[in-house]
Every structure is written in structure tokens, then in C-alpha cells.
Design a protein around this motif. Structure first.
Motif, PDB file in Angstrom:
ATOM      1  N   GLN A 221     -31.047  14.154   6.257  1.00 33.39           N
ATOM      2  CA  GLN A 221     -31.778  14.712   7.390  1.00 33.39           C
ATOM      3  C   GLN A 221     -33.224  15.081   7.060  1.00 33.39           C
ATOM      4  O   GLN A 221     -34.061  15.147   7.959  1.00 33.39           O
ATOM      5  N   GLN A 222     -33.520  15.323   5.780  1.00 31.86           N
ATOM      6  CA  GLN A 222     -34.857  15.756   5.398  1.00 31.86           C
ATOM      7  C   GLN A 222     -35.366  14.954   4.204  1.00 31.86           C
ATOM      8  O   GLN A 222     -34.632  14.776   3.229  1.00 31.86           O
TER       9      GLN A 222
ATOM     10  N   THR B  86     -30.725   9.505  11.850  1.00 35.63           N
ATOM     11  CA  THR B  86     -30.266  10.682  11.101  1.00 35.63           C
ATOM     12  C   THR B  86     -31.402  11.595  10.654  1.00 35.63           C
ATOM     13  O   THR B  86     -31.229  12.812  10.611  1.00 35.63           O
ATOM     14  N   LEU B  87     -32.559  11.029  10.315  1.00 34.82           N
ATOM     15  CA  LEU B  87     -33.632  11.842   9.763  1.00 34.82           C
ATOM     16  C   LEU B  87     -34.214  12.778  10.824  1.00 34.82           C
ATOM     17  O   LEU B  87     -34.525  12.355  11.938  1.00 34.82           O
ATOM     18  N   ARG B  88     -34.355  14.075  10.463  1.00 39.12           N
ATOM     19  CA  ARG B  88     -34.886  15.072  11.383  1.00 39.12           C
ATOM     20  C   ARG B  88     -36.239  15.616  10.941  1.00 39.12           C
ATOM     21  O   ARG B  88     -37.071  15.959  11.770  1.00 39.12           O
ATOM     22  N   ILE B  89     -36.465  15.722   9.621  1.00 37.38           N
ATOM     23  CA  ILE B  89     -37.707  16.300   9.090  1.00 37.38           C
ATOM     24  C   ILE B  89     -38.316  15.345   8.074  1.00 37.38           C
ATOM     25  O   ILE B  89     -37.628  14.886   7.158  1.00 37.38           O
TER      26      ILE B  89
ATOM     27  N   CYS C 121     -37.751   6.331  12.686  1.00 34.43           N
ATOM     28  CA  CYS C 121     -36.884   7.521  12.654  1.00 34.43           C
ATOM     29  C   CYS C 121     -36.722   8.015  14.086  1.00 34.43           C
ATOM     30  O   CYS C 121     -37.475   8.880  14.563  1.00 34.43           O
ATOM     31  N   ARG C 122     -35.736   7.471  14.776  1.00 34.12           N
ATOM     32  CA  ARG C 122     -35.628   7.607  16.228  1.00 34.12           C
ATOM     33  C   ARG C 122     -35.383   9.040  16.689  1.00 34.12           C
ATOM     34  O   ARG C 122     -35.677   9.373  17.838  1.00 34.12           O
TER      35      ARG C 122
END
Length: 462
Positions: free
Chosen positions: A219-220, A240-243, A261-262
Motif C-alpha cells: 500500500q505504501q 493496491t497502492l495508496r501512498i 496506481c488507480r
């Protein structure tokens, strides 16, 4: 006058030497040769180099990396922090002439000598890539050795050795490989299929390709303070990536990899020189909630920024903005707008359309008035307009019924603005370094307003 001539003669004696003169602050002071005297002689009024700011900053950063490498080699990884504070004096020819320093923390005399000798060799042989046209002084702070910042816990691995040897990679949530002078992304990262956070910050990475599809829970990603340039960041399409933190690299635009990174929520791009930023830069980033463009050399914000309709936090501190696009008012979910340390002379008239805005930081600009629509910011809680040129505030300020804190320090206010007592939720007012705060007669004229404020338990700071 004798002191000035004496100091100049002293400088001429040192300048005759081919080597840089390095002295501890205390040693120089005993000789009557303080850094304050040197500062006054080397601190000129005009630009001291020819070329663009970007060229000089690139050159300065390269030299700083060389000095950091020397310090890491000598001191290694430390548990007790130590640093060197120093003033570096450069002559008109671009040659370093003096370095006055002080050590903070405990190091051995042998290590200090090795450091000073190494810096002497580096600085004696260094030649600027830009032309120096005037003598100048610069101040620096350099950590001696590597003080790594890593999280603690059973689910954290913080070395390559541990990453390779662990028999339970499935338990690892955080892989902290920051500050290890890595020049490439190690393949060992793919051992950790349950990893949520990958930290590769403060390395020497120039090319990064991470197959996120092999890390389904990631995620980061932290890639700040590396040497990445345009086209050298590769990330496949993912949800999946948030940060993503890519501050302190050498990007000129938002990398294409970011658009893959949608479901990215936070993008931190500060300390990049974003000269190629344009309207198309913000496409395919509609889910983004937080973007940091801190100190990116921005002279304008492309109106295409409005494409990020879900943005809640916009940080453009320390840029060169003189105006803002009116399209900014269409970003209706914006909650925090950080505009400080720019060159703003006016704000969009439709600023009041930002109905969800809670904090507005505008200190250190050139503003002299607020738009009348300011009163429509019904959710605003913090308003910071310090270090500007305000002499009055519009009556519409009275409609900011949720404001808890207003900072008006360092302006030209000769009285406390009349609308202030009407703010029902107000708790703090800052008036420092205004005429009304410095002149007793002017303060007396606003005495009744101040009494009302204090009677409502509102803190008034002069």
C-alpha cells in the motif's frame, strides 16, 4: 576603520595560501577572526553565480552528496547522533577559502581529524560547474554517520541480511531498506507477499522498477531522496497502492507510473523541479486526495489541476506563485489549502466556493486584500494571513462562524478588525508585529474590541 583594515589584511594573508583554511569556531574567535566578521565580508548584495538557479542547486546538491558520503564512510551507522555545523566561504574565482565549523555530539579526536582532512582534500580540489562571479558565504549542517529512522516491531525488517535470511517472510509487513546507499532495487523485496510498506528512501537509486503485481498487499512506497529522473520510475497498473512518496528526486513532471496506481490517495512530490508541469499532468488521478508540491519551483499552477476532483489537501508551500487559477474553486472537496511562502498578490474572487475548506495557510506572501467571497467559507477553522501587507480586512470575515484561530501577525493593521468579535467559535487571535500591537495609542483605539474578545475567553497575542 583599523579593525576593518586589520581584518582585510588578515584575509589577504590567508588568501595567499593555495589551501582552504579550516578552523573551529572557538579557535577562530580566539584569534579575533569570528565567523560574523567573515559573514559580513563575504555576504554580498548581488547574485554570486552566472547561470540558472537550477544549475547552481544541482551543483550544490552534488557537492553535499560528496560530503555526506565522506561522513558516512568515516562514522558509519551510529546510535548516538553527531553533526557538524559549518560556514563555507567561497571566493570570486569559485575556490573555497575558509571553513569555520563546530561539532555537535561526541566523536573521537581521530575521527574529527580524519573528517577535516577529507573535507580539505575534497574542497581544495573541487571546481564549480557554474561560473562564480562574486564571493559568498553559505551555512550547512551535516550528519556525521548514518542515523537511520526505522519503525520497530516484530513485523519489521530493516536490513538486506535479515531480508535474505528470515524463514518467515509471510509475517513481514514493513520492509525498511532506507539509508543503505542502494544503487538498485534488490530482488529480495519479492519474498514478502504480505508486505504493506516498502521504504527505499535516502538511497542512491537512479532507476526503479517495482512489479507491484507480485506484492498484492503493498500500500505504501517511499522513494524520497534518491536520484530518479523522468522515465526512470516504472510501476505496473495496480489497484493496491495508496501512498507514494517521491520527494527530493529530479523529476520535471508527474511520472507516468503514478497514473498506473488507480487508487492512489496520497502523492508527495516536493523538492522536485517541476518545470514541465502542465494541464495534462493531472489526468488519471481522480481518486487522489492529498498532493504535496512543496518547493518545486512552480511559477503557476496549471488550471488542469481541477481534474483531481476528490482532492482534500493541496500543499504548494515555498514556490514562486503570483496568482492562482480560478478553476481552483471547482475543487469542492478541498479541506486544506497551503499557499504560504509564495509571491501571491491576489486570490481568486470565487474562493468562497470551497465550501469544505477547513484550513487556509497564506502567510509569507504579498497580499493586501481578501476577496469578499471569503465570508462564504462556512467550514473554515484556521485562517493564517501573517507576513503579508494587510491594513484592513473585509467585513465578510464576520461570517466565518466556525473559525477558531486567526493569525494576522506581521501586517500593517492599525486597529483590530471590527468583524473579529462576531466570530462565535474564535479561540485565538495573533496580532504580533502590527502597528496596533506596537503603538500604545493605536492599541488604545482598539481597547474596547480587545476587552470584548478577552471577556469571551479569546486569547489575544501581541
Amino acid at each position: 576603520m583599523k579593525l576593518i583594515y586589520g581584518t582585510l589584511f588578515f584575509l589577504s594573508l590567508f588568501s595567499a595560501s593555495a589551501q582552504i583554511n579550516i578552523m573551529h569556531f572557538a579557535e577562530a574567535a580566539k584569534k579575533g577572526f569570528t565567523y560574523r566578521k567573515l559573514d559580513s565580508l563575504y555576504r554580498g548584495q548581488r547574485l554570486f553565480y552566472e547561470g540558472t538557479r537550477e544549475e547552481y542547486v544541482k551543483e550544490e546538491n552534488a557537492l553535499l552528496r560528496r560530503k555526506s558520503q565522506i561522513a558516512r564512510k568515516i562514522f558509519g551507522i551510529r546510535t548516538d547522533p553527531a553533526a557538524i555545523t559549518y560556514h563555507l566561504y567561497t571566493g570570486k574565482t569559485g575556490k573555497f577559502e575558509y571553513l569555520l565549523y563546530e561539532i555537535r555530539g561526541r566523536i573521537s579526536p581521530q575521527s574529527e581529524k580524519e573528517l577535516i582532512d577529507s573535507l580539505r582534500i575534497l574542497l581544495d580540489n573541487y571546481r564549480f560547474g557554474v561560473k562564480i562571479v562574486s564571493s559568498h558565504v553559505s551555512s550547512h549542517f551535516l550528519n556525521l554517520g548514518l542515523i537511520r529512522t526505522i519503525p520497530k516491531g516484530d513485523s519489521v525488517i530493516s536490513s538486506l541480511e535479515a531480508a535474505l535470511s528470515t524463514t518467515r517472510p509471510d509475517t513481514v509487513k514493513i520492509l525498511a531498506l532506507n539509508q543503505l546507499e542502494l544503487t538498485k532495487v534488490p530482488d529480495v523485496i519479492y519474498r514478502f507477499s504480505n508486505m504493506k510498506e516498502l521504504n527505499l528512501s535516502f538511497n542512491e537509486l537512479k532507476n526503479v522498477s517495482i512489479d507491484i503485481t507480485r506484492l498484492p498487499k503493498l500500500q505504501q512506497i517511499w522513494l524520497n531522496s534518491n536520484q530518479l529522473t523522468d522515465g526512470k520510475l516504472q510501476l505496473p497498473k495496480n489497484k493496491t497502492l495508496r501512498i507514494l512518496n517521491i520527494q527530493g528526486n529530479q523529476f520535471t513532471n508527474i511520472p507516468a507510473a503514478v497514473k498506473n496506481c488507480r487508487r492512489l490517495k496520497s502523492l508527495w512530490m516536493g523538492y522536485n523541479n517541476l518545470t514541465a508541469l502542465n494541464n495534462r499532468s493531472f489526468t488519471k488521478m481522480r481518486r487522489l486526495q492529498d498532493i504535496n508540491l512543496y518547493s518545486c519551483g512552480l511559477k503557476s499552477i496549471p488550471k488542469g489541476i481541477v481534474k483531481m476532483r476528490r482532492l482534500e489537501v493541496l500543499d504548494v508551500y515555498y514556490n514562486e506563485l503570483s496568482t492562482l487559477p480560478s478553476s481552483l474553486s471547482r475543487m469542492r472537496k478541498l479541506q486544506q489549502l497551503a499557499l504560504s511562502h509564495n509571491q501571491l498578490t491576489q486570490l481568486p474572487n470565487n474562493l468562497g466556493k470551497l465550501k469544505n475548506l477547513q484550513t487556509l495557510y497564506m502567510h509569507h506572501n504579498r497580499l493586501a486584500q481578501l476577496p469578499n467571497s471569503i465570508g462564504k467559507l462556512k467550514s473554515l477553522q484556521i485562517l493564517d494571513i501573517g507576513y503579508n501587507q494587510f491594513s484592513t480586512l473585509p467585513n465578510q470575515i464576520a461570517y466565518l462562524q466556525r473559525v477558531e484561530e486567526i493569525d494576522m501577525s506581521y501586517n500593517n493593521l492599525s486597529e483590530v478588525p471590527a468583524p473579529i468579535p462576531h466570530l462565535r467559535q474564535l479561540k485565538k487571535v495573533y496580532l504580533r508585529e502590527n502597528p496596533v500591537a506596537q503603538d500604545l495609542q493605536l492599541r488604545e483605539r482598539s481597547k474596547s474590541i480587545v476587552q470584548v474578545l478577552e471577556g469571551n475567553d479569546i486569547q489575544v497575542s501581541y
